[in-house]
Scaffold this motif. Structure first.
Motif, PDB file in Angstrom:
ATOM      1  N   ARG A   1       0.828  -1.202   0.000  1.00 16.06           N
ATOM      2  CA  ARG A   1       0.000   0.000   0.000  1.00 16.06           C
ATOM      3  C   ARG A   1       0.866   1.257   0.000  1.00 16.06           C
ATOM      4  O   ARG A   1       1.816   1.368   0.750  1.00 16.06           O
ATOM      5  CB  ARG A   1      -0.928   0.002   1.212  1.00 16.06           C
ATOM      6  N   ASP A   2       0.528   2.210  -0.899  1.00 17.56           N
ATOM      7  CA  ASP A   2       1.290   3.455  -1.014  1.00 17.56           C
ATOM      8  C   ASP A   2       0.309   4.553  -1.417  1.00 17.56           C
ATOM      9  O   ASP A   2      -0.042   4.712  -2.592  1.00 17.56           O
ATOM     10  CB  ASP A   2       2.392   3.303  -2.063  1.00 17.56           C
ATOM     11  N   VAL A   3      -0.140   5.315  -0.422  1.00 18.11           N
ATOM     12  CA  VAL A   3      -1.176   6.316  -0.667  1.00 18.11           C
ATOM     13  C   VAL A   3      -0.662   7.432  -1.573  1.00 18.11           C
ATOM     14  O   VAL A   3      -1.367   7.898  -2.466  1.00 18.11           O
ATOM     15  CB  VAL A   3      -1.685   6.896   0.670  1.00 18.11           C
ATOM     16  N   LYS A   4       0.586   7.866  -1.347  1.00 17.71           N
ATOM     17  CA  LYS A   4       1.116   8.973  -2.146  1.00 17.71           C
ATOM     18  C   LYS A   4       1.257   8.559  -3.614  1.00 17.71           C
ATOM     19  O   LYS A   4       0.919   9.332  -4.524  1.00 17.71           O
ATOM     20  CB  LYS A   4       2.474   9.418  -1.587  1.00 17.71           C
ATOM     21  N   LEU A   5       1.745   7.339  -3.865  1.00 19.06           N
ATOM     22  CA  LEU A   5       1.861   6.854  -5.240  1.00 19.06           C
ATOM     23  C   LEU A   5       0.477   6.718  -5.870  1.00 19.06           C
ATOM     24  O   LEU A   5       0.271   7.032  -7.047  1.00 19.06           O
ATOM     25  CB  LEU A   5       2.591   5.505  -5.264  1.00 19.06           C
TER      26      LEU A   5
END
Length: 1229
Positions: free
Chosen positions: A925-929
């Motif tokens: 999980r990578d919110v910024k990406l």
């Protein structure tokens, strides 16, 4: 005839005839105008024949036309039967074969030897070719000195192309005297081939590339008789379509759209067209008879056809008639009639008429000579793209007659005209060779044109070298070009193109390391151009990291140009601070288990309502009334439903037929349904109360009914409530409703790619009807659609796909019809059309028109992906992530497919990857990406990405919480929901002339917050008045009710960014139209429009500051706003000049007589206007006044005649005047 009087600054631009990379623009200050008589001894009669009736072969001696157009014959001063001619044409023919697909060097050797043999006996055209070979370094060492020498002697022998090459050489060296002399001869030859009535169509060299890529659109339009558009046109002509006959005749007459000139075919089609009454063909027949083109010259026939065309309001035909009267061809010479015909054409804005009038004023033909007035006429004609006017202006700059002598400007203008000469045929032959795949011949012909100074040819030749390498069959000094020779030649060509304004060439040239100084010069000049735009240009290596930082961190900008329903584009700025992994974000664990984040709120791949129909998604819709083949979402058998739909149906019929009694019945039935708790009837009653239709206008009751209707599931009432909260900036409540509505809208979108944008059409453009937009919305009656249908019936797969798409989404004014869409898609896939395969996959996945079948959906999507239709990978990824039509869910494959789509710039691929990263589905999980993926998708106009960003702003997950921005984004997506069908039904009604029904539907949409609908409804009220069938409190709207309602609608539209609406609101308050006069509110409205760069609003604010109306008296601010008005709209020059003069008088003569006069004008003008309207224009008074003026005119003319006779007779006894009623006896025999 009206001639503009402003001579303070004259600007004209050859947007339509420039062959440069950028438009040619010439600015003429007042000082350049010179009314001195000048020396006209060298000024030929502009109406003389000279070479005006010679053929292209005669005007372009030594042309390669006999080889490239076999039906042509050699022409010129050389005997076509001479041995030198035979050797010359044989050599050129072999040379073209050698550089063709055969690539035979031995044949090239033979060709050069034959050319040299012809040169040895003094053949001028062979010298021209040898000059070209030396200049390009073909089969000999590159030698510019020898090239110049051969071109010099060839030009002296009459070769026009060598004259072009020499003139261009002189121009590059800024030897303007010599360049002007040659270009003037070439421009004259070009002008002599133009029409006498209308300006000749522009035949420009085609740019075969568009900044590195093949220019497929331009090439498609150059396929000649093989072009599908031409074949359709020909089919229409065969079916008796007169306009099609005219167009085909025009194409053959001028050699347009890649066709070879064929005057016989043109004549045939023009005759067929005039049999059908086509007036433009009459004019061209007049041209053909006047010039003897394809027929024996016959001025009597020419006059006949031009006269017939002029009677059919083909105003350019008056130019031809004027020319014949002026020359005395086919009629008796008559300058008065010539002037009369030219003026008729000029009154109808025919550029050729302005040109002809200026010649008469310049030469003093039947009028007093006026060089300055002639110059202004030239400029008007040049502004309209009239090529002869540019030639005339070039002569004036060259000779100093009428304009100050300026050789550089004269040369530029001459060159512009000269490049339209017969030698432009080289471009046609080159592009035809390119289209046939004969790259070598195309490159050779473009190289020849490049030498003549054509920038397009220079860039085309350079691009071919870069793109095709060895396939270009570039001939070097001793054989095919080496890599070094190709690079060197391409560099030279790009450099020449850059020097003529091609900025793409500048960047390419700057990238080389061979010549640092020119590269620096290229970047310096390019940077100057960029600085005009207010931006700094950097090298590619400097730009890359900064662009990356710009996109990733510092400033992220996206604009929904394609899906915005606002008057202006919706633009959102995201700063670096907006991007964050917030503490209140969901857990950032590395687990790839999607169940960890499986809240319903974020399940972007969930089922929800994704497969419901529009009827189910928009319960209570009026679709069953406007599309009777649809079924209502509510139980059709219930009494309440029956009452509801009966009431709505009667309401629609009442505003269509104008029956107030029927409207009463409708309202009663709606109220009866409301009485039993029907939610959709409540929604309609809320609409009636809010608009004040058949009841007193009551916003509170409207809100109440919408509230309970929304609570009962009515989506349109939710839209109305959300818009109400939005206007009041109650974002917490607005965002909640808009988020639900946006979710419903998103669920109706496609799984593999974005749905086509169906925007409400703005039926007006300012105060006028938007005819172009309306033309494209006529459904099956549209001529373009009928042509497409014909193509589809003839087996064209692309046309089948387009028709299927139109029916599937209800585009171009068509009703949605999934059955027809499915039928056309299936026919298209039989022809191998891949896009139809993808849509079939969508249809089976949704069960739209067929039974849902995920297995078939996967099959069709897979087939489409194999045809390189990358958006199909999105659909396949969706099926794998959901486990539909496959053995089981497979997140790895899903991600793989989404990445394939994203790699090929599919917005949906970026969106789906964003969801996977945001949810941690199959990835860490990578919110910024995820946020960055959504922004890329949003930049590409993906509405789902806007929805996702709205949720992030709403919840504060991934982006800082911002309810105002979230609401605006949700609204943007929500307005694409199924309820947008109201716009389609309104437009259909308007196009059918049912103004009342259109107004009702736009009013309903206006209540839901659609700005376009608000302005459309207001415009209908202003435009059609009583015909709008506007229903008021107790019947049809009174004038006051209409004004008040239009005022309210315009105000709402202005709040959403419609500058025209804001201006109208200001006018309403200023003049008291539909409301009480209120200067303060008028000033507020004008200020609102001013922020949207409206020049009229700025002017009005200046006036209010000047007079202290609604704003403090401030002459300095008044001047500032007047100046701003002029800066934003140059057309405001006259009113601003007058206003500034008034301001100066007020400042310097405060309290004086002149100030009182100026202040009294607003009071005097209405009285004068009323007197003229009520007294002078009253029918009886107008008749008497007209007779009185005629009587005075007759008396004046009689008196003038009497005085003239008295002056001529001197002291002689005057004979007694003959009275009108006396009869003179005949003289005796």
């Amino acid at each position: 005839m009206h001639l503009p009087t402003q001579s303070f600054f004259l600007v004209f631009s050859v947007l339509t005839v420039s062959l440069y990379a950028r438009p040619f623009v010439l600015l003429l200050p007042e000082d350049d105008l010179d009314n001195s008589p000048g020396d006209l001894s060298e000024w030929d009669d502009e109406f003389c024949c000279s070479d005006s009736h010679k053929s292209d072969e005669e005007l372009d001696f030594g042309s390669w036309r006999p080889i490239l157009e076999r039906d042509s014959s050699p022409a010129g001063d050389t005997d076509p039967g001479s041995e030198a001619d035979s050797v010359y044409y044989s050599g050129v023919s072999k040379m073209l074969k050698a550089v063709s697909s055969s690539g035979e060097l031995s044949l090239m050797h033979e060709a050069v030897q034959e050319i040299e043999a012809a040169v040895a006996v003094g053949h001028p055209h062979a010298m021209s070719v040898l000059g070209f070979l030396h200049g390009s370094g073909h089969m000999r060492e590159r030698n510019k000195g020898k090239a110049f020498m051969y071109h010099f002697f060839a030009a002296d022998g009459g070769n026009m192309q060598s004259k072009m090459a020499l003139a261009y050489t002189y121009l590059k060296q800024e030897m303007y005297d010599k360049s002007a002399q040659l270009y003037s001869q070439l421009a004259e030859a070009a002008v002599n081939s133009f029409l006498i009535a209308a300006n000749s169509p522009v035949v420009e060299p085609v740019s075969i590339h568009n900044e590195g890529e093949e220019n497929k659109e331009a090439l498609r339009k150059f396929q000649g008789e093989e072009d599908e558009d031409f074949q359709v046109l020909k089919y229409q002509a065969e079916k008796g379509n007169a306009a099609a006959m005219y167009k085909i005749g025009l194409f053959y007459y001028f050699g347009l759209r890649g066709l070879r000139r064929d005057h016989a075919k043109a004549l045939s089609f023009f005759f067929k067209a005039v049999e059908k009454g086509e007036p433009r063909s009459m004019e061209l027949l007049g041209e053909m008879y006047a010039s003897g083109t394809g027929v024996e010259r016959n001025y009597t026939q020419a006059f006949k056809w031009l006269a017939l065309a002029s009677k059919q309001e083909v105003y350019s035909a008056y130019n031809g008639l004027g020319y014949l009267y002026l020359r005395g061809y086919g009629v008796e010479k008559n300058y008065s009639k010539a002037m009369e015909n030219f003026e008729k054409a000029a009154n109808n804005e025919e550029a050729g008429a302005y040109y002809n009038l200026e010649v008469m004023f310049l030469k003093g033909i039947w009028v007093k000579r006026d060089v300055k007035l002639a110059t202004k006429y030239f400029i008007i004609a040049a502004n309209a793209g009239h090529i002869k006017a540019f030639y005339q202006l070039a002569k004036m700059f060259h000779s100093g007659v009428g304009l100050k002598k300026n050789l550089p400007t004269a040369v530029s203008l001459y060159k512009l005209v000269a490049e339209k000469g017969p030698w432009i045929s080289l471009s046609t032959w080159a592009v035809k060779s390119y289209l046939k795949g004969d790259i070598g011949k195309a490159f050779f012909l473009y190289s020849r044109m490049a030498e003549l100074g054509y920038e397009v040819a220079q860039s085309n030749a350079a691009w071919i070298l870069d793109k095709y390498g060895e396939q270009s069959l570039c001939i070097g000094e001793s054989g095919f070009c080496t890599v070094a020779e190709r690079h060197q030649l391409a560099q030279s060509l790009w450099w020449h193109a850059y020097k003529q304004g091609n900025q793409y060439a500048a960047f390419l040239f700057a990238g080389t390391e061979r010549d640092h100084d020119p590269a620096a010069d290229a970047y310096t000049n390019t940077t100057k151009v960029a600085d005009v735009c207010g931006c700094e240009t950097k090298t590619e290596h400097q730009m890359r990291p900064q662009i990356h930082a710009l996109v990733v961190f510092s400033l992220l900008i996206f604009s929904l140009f394609t899906v915005s329903l606002y008057a202006r584009p919706f633009v959102l700025f995201l700063s670096q601070e907006d991007l964050k992994d917030t503490a209140n974000s969901p857990d950032d664990s590395s687990s790839s288990d999607p169940s960890h984040h499986d809240s319903a709120e974020w399940d972007e791949f969930g089922d929800s309502d994704a497969h419901k129909s529009d009827e189910e998604l928009d319960p209570g819709s009026w679709r069953p009334i406007f599309e009777p083949d649809s079924s209502s979402g509510a139980d059709p058998g219930s009494v309440a439903d029956a009452q509801y739909y009966s009431g709505v149906s009667k309401m629609v019929r009442a505003v269509s037929s104008g029956e107030v009694n029927l409207m009463d019945e409708a309202a009663k039935e709606i109220e009866a349904a409301v009485a039993v708790g029907h939610p959709h009837a409540r929604s309609v009653l809320g609409f009636l109360n809010g608009a004040g239709q058949m009841r007193e206008r009551n916003k509170a009751k409207a809100f109440m009914y919408h509230y309970f209707a929304a609570d009962g599931g009515n989506m349109q009432s939710k839209m109305a409530l959300a818009y109400t909260y939005f206007k009041q900036e109650m974002f917490e409540k607005a965002v909640k409703l808009y988020s639900e509505l946006a979710e419903v809208a998103v669920n109706s979108f496609l799984i593999s790619k974005d749905s086509p944008v169906i925007e409400p059409v703005r039926i007006h453009n300012g105060a006028e009807e938007n005819k172009e937009a309306l033309r494209k919305s006529r459904g099956e009656e549209d001529e373009d659609f009928q042509i497409l249908e014909y193509q589809a019936q003839k087996g064209n797969a692309g046309a089948m796909y387009k028709i299927g798409l139109f029916y599937y989404f209800g585009l171009r004014g068509l009703r949605r019809d999934h059955g027809k869409a499915l039928s056309w898609f299936l026919k298209a896939v039989e022809k191998g059309e891949p896009r139809s395969m993808e849509l079939l996959g969508e249809i089976y996945a949704r069960g739209a028109g067929v039974e849902r079948n995920y297995t078939k959906a996967l099959e069709w999507l897979t087939l489409a992906s194999k045809q390189h239709l990358y958006s199909a990978y999105n659909g396949m990824g969706y099926l794998y992530v959901k486990g539909y039509g496959v053995e089981k869910k497979n997140y790895t494959k899903a991600k793989e497919y989404f990445e394939k789509a994203a790699e090929n710039e599919e917005a949906g691929g970026h969106y789906n990857l964003g969801v996977m990263y945001f949810k941690g589905i199959g990835v860490k999980r990578d919110v910024k990406l995820a946020c960055k993926c959504f922004i890329i998708a949003a930049n590409a106009g993906q509405p789902k990405a806007f929805y996702q960003l709205a949720k992030m702003f709403h919840t504060g997950v991934g982006l800082k919480k911002n309810l105002a921005t979230a609401t605006a984004l949700y609204k943007l997506v929500a307005e694409r929901g199924p309820w947008s069908s109201l716009s389609r039904w309104a437009l259909e009604s308007y196009l059918k002339g049912d103004i009342g029904k259109a107004f009702l539907l736009y009013s309903r949409m206006a209540e839901l917050g659609y700005e376009v609908a608000q302005s459309n409804a207001a415009w209908i009220l202003d435009k059609y008045g009583e015909r709008s069938m506007c229903m008021g409190e107790s019947g049809f709207c009174t004038d006051a009710e209409r004004h008040q309602r239009a005022h309210s609608l315009w105000w709402q539209a202005s709040e959403q960014g419609n500058e025209h609406a804001a201006l109208l609101i200001g006018d309403a308050y200023y003049y008291g139209r539909g409301t009480e006069r209120d200067y303060d509110r008028a000033a507020d409205a004008y200020m609102h429009a001013r922020y949207q760069s409206n020049a009229q609003a700025m002017f009005n604010l200046g006036y209010m500051y000047e007079h202290g109306l609604g704003l403090p008296l401030d002459l300095h601010l008044a001047k500032r706003y007047y100046d701003q008005a002029l800066e934003n709209d140059p057309a405001a020059k006259l009113p601003v000049t007058l206003a500034l003069a008034s301001l100066w008088i007020r400042k310097n003569y405060e309290g004086g007589f002149l100030v009182h006069v100026i202040d009294s004008l607003p009071e005097v003008y209405p009285k004068v206007e009323a007197w003229v309207e009520n007294v002078l224009l009253e029918e009886g008074n107008a008749t008497i006044l007209t007779l009185f003026v005629c009587l005075l005119t007759v008396l004046y003319l009689r008196e003038r005649q009497r005085r003239n006779v008295a002056a001529a007779g001197g002291h002689r006894e005057m004979p007694a005047p003959i009275h009108p009623n006396e009869h003179i006896a005949p003289a005796p025999n």
